[in-house]
Design a protein around this motif. Structure first.
Motif, PDB file in Angstrom:
ATOM      1  N   TYR A  63      12.255 -25.905 -11.194  1.00 26.90           N
ATOM      2  CA  TYR A  63      12.233 -25.803  -9.744  1.00 26.90           C
ATOM      3  C   TYR A  63      10.866 -25.336  -9.250  1.00 26.90           C
ATOM      4  N   GLU A  84      13.670 -29.589  -8.772  1.00 24.81           N
ATOM      5  CA  GLU A  84      14.284 -29.061  -7.555  1.00 24.81           C
ATOM      6  C   GLU A  84      13.169 -28.428  -6.727  1.00 24.81           C
ATOM      7  N   ASP A 136      12.415 -26.109  -3.781  1.00 26.49           N
ATOM      8  CA  ASP A 136      13.075 -25.101  -2.959  1.00 26.49           C
ATOM      9  C   ASP A 136      12.219 -24.727  -1.757  1.00 26.49           C
ATOM     10  N   TRP A 172      17.086 -27.198  -0.305  1.00 33.02           N
ATOM     11  CA  TRP A 172      16.631 -27.620  -1.628  1.00 33.02           C
ATOM     12  C   TRP A 172      16.604 -29.140  -1.636  1.00 33.02           C
ATOM     13  N   ALA A 191      16.042 -32.628  -4.318  1.00 33.27           N
ATOM     14  CA  ALA A 191      15.857 -33.212  -5.643  1.00 33.27           C
ATOM     15  C   ALA A 191      14.704 -34.205  -5.547  1.00 33.27           C
ATOM     16  N   CYS A 203      19.685 -31.581  -1.120  1.00 36.26           N
ATOM     17  CA  CYS A 203      20.875 -30.980  -1.744  1.00 36.26           C
ATOM     18  C   CYS A 203      21.799 -30.487  -0.632  1.00 36.26           C
ATOM     19  N   LEU A 213      22.224 -29.857  -6.761  1.00 33.94           N
ATOM     20  CA  LEU A 213      21.018 -30.501  -7.284  1.00 33.94           C
ATOM     21  C   LEU A 213      21.380 -31.709  -8.138  1.00 33.94           C
TER      22      LEU A 213
END
Length: 186
Positions: free
Chosen positions: A52, A114, A116, A121, A123, A155, A163
C-alpha cells in the motif's frame, strides 16, 4: 512449551481475485494458438504481501494480509483463464507447454497496490504486454502489439476485502481490453 502467552498469535489472511471472465462481444473466433509467458513483476510489488501507498515515495506492506500468490502469478493465471474463456482462439497455452504456438504474449505487472488517501482507498493495477508472432522471420514484423494498460478502482470500504474486490474489477477491465486488442491485432 505449555505456557500460555498473553499475546494471541496473528493469523495470516489470504486474498485473491474473483470476477466473471469478460464477454467476447460477438467477435469471430480465430484459428490461432496463443502462448502466455509468465508475467514478471516490478520490484516494488514482487511479493505476496499486500502493498500500500500512504504517501509519496513510500510503499509499505501488510504483515498479516497477503495475496494468495505473487501478482505475476495471479495476473498470468487470470489473463490465460479469460482469453481461453473468450473462445476467440483455437487454444491458449501456459508458459510451460511444449506445443507450438502461433503467437506469444509476454508481459509485466508494473503496479499492483492499494493507494490510500484520507477519504478513499484505490486499487491500482498496471500491466504491460507484448504480442509477438512466433514464426515471423523478419524481426521488425514480429512484434504486433506493445501496450500498457492501467485501471484504478475505488474500494467500497477501507479494508483488504474491499481492496480484493476493487482489484478484481480492475483486472476484469484490463483483461477485456487486452482480449479485444489481441483479437484486433491478430
Amino acid at each position: 512449551g505449555c505456557m500460555k502467552t498473553k499475546h494471541p498469535e496473528h493469523q495470516i489472511e489470504y486474498y485473491t481475485l474473483e470476477y466473471e471472465p469478460p464477454p467476447s462481444h460477438g467477435l469471430e473466433p480465430l484459428p490461432f494458438v496463443i502462448k502466455i509467458e509468465h508475467f514478471g513483476v516490478a520490484p516494488n510489488y514482487n511479493t505476496s504481501r499486500i502493498v500500500y501507498r500512504e504517501g509519496s515515495f513510500r510503499r509499505e506492506a501488510y504483515v498479516y494480509k497477503r495475496w494468495r500468490s505473487n501478482p505475476g502469478d495471479l495476473v498470468t493465471y487470470f489473463l490465460k483463464r479469460d482469453i481461453t474463456g473468450s473462445g476467440l482462439f483455437r487454444a491458449v497455452l501456459p508458459n510451460d507447454s511444449r506445443f507450438p504456438a502461433s503467437y506469444v504474449i509476454e508481459g509485466s505487472v508494473d503496479e499492483f497496490f492499494e493507494w490510500d488517501s484520507a477519504s478513499v482507498w484505490t486499487a491500482v493495477l498496471t500491466l504491460s504486454i507484448t504480442l509477438m508472432a512466433k514464426n515471423e522471420p523478419d524481426i521488425t514484423k514480429r512484434i504486433l502489439l506493445q501496450k500498457t494498460y492501467q485501471a484504478r478502482e475505488t474500494c467500497r470500504a477501507k479494508n483488504p476485502d474491499a481492496l480484493a474486490e476493487a482489484m478484481s474489477r480492475a483486472m476484469a477491465q484490463i483483461s477485456g481490453e487486452v482480449i479485444t486488442d489481441l483479437h484486433a491485432k491478430i
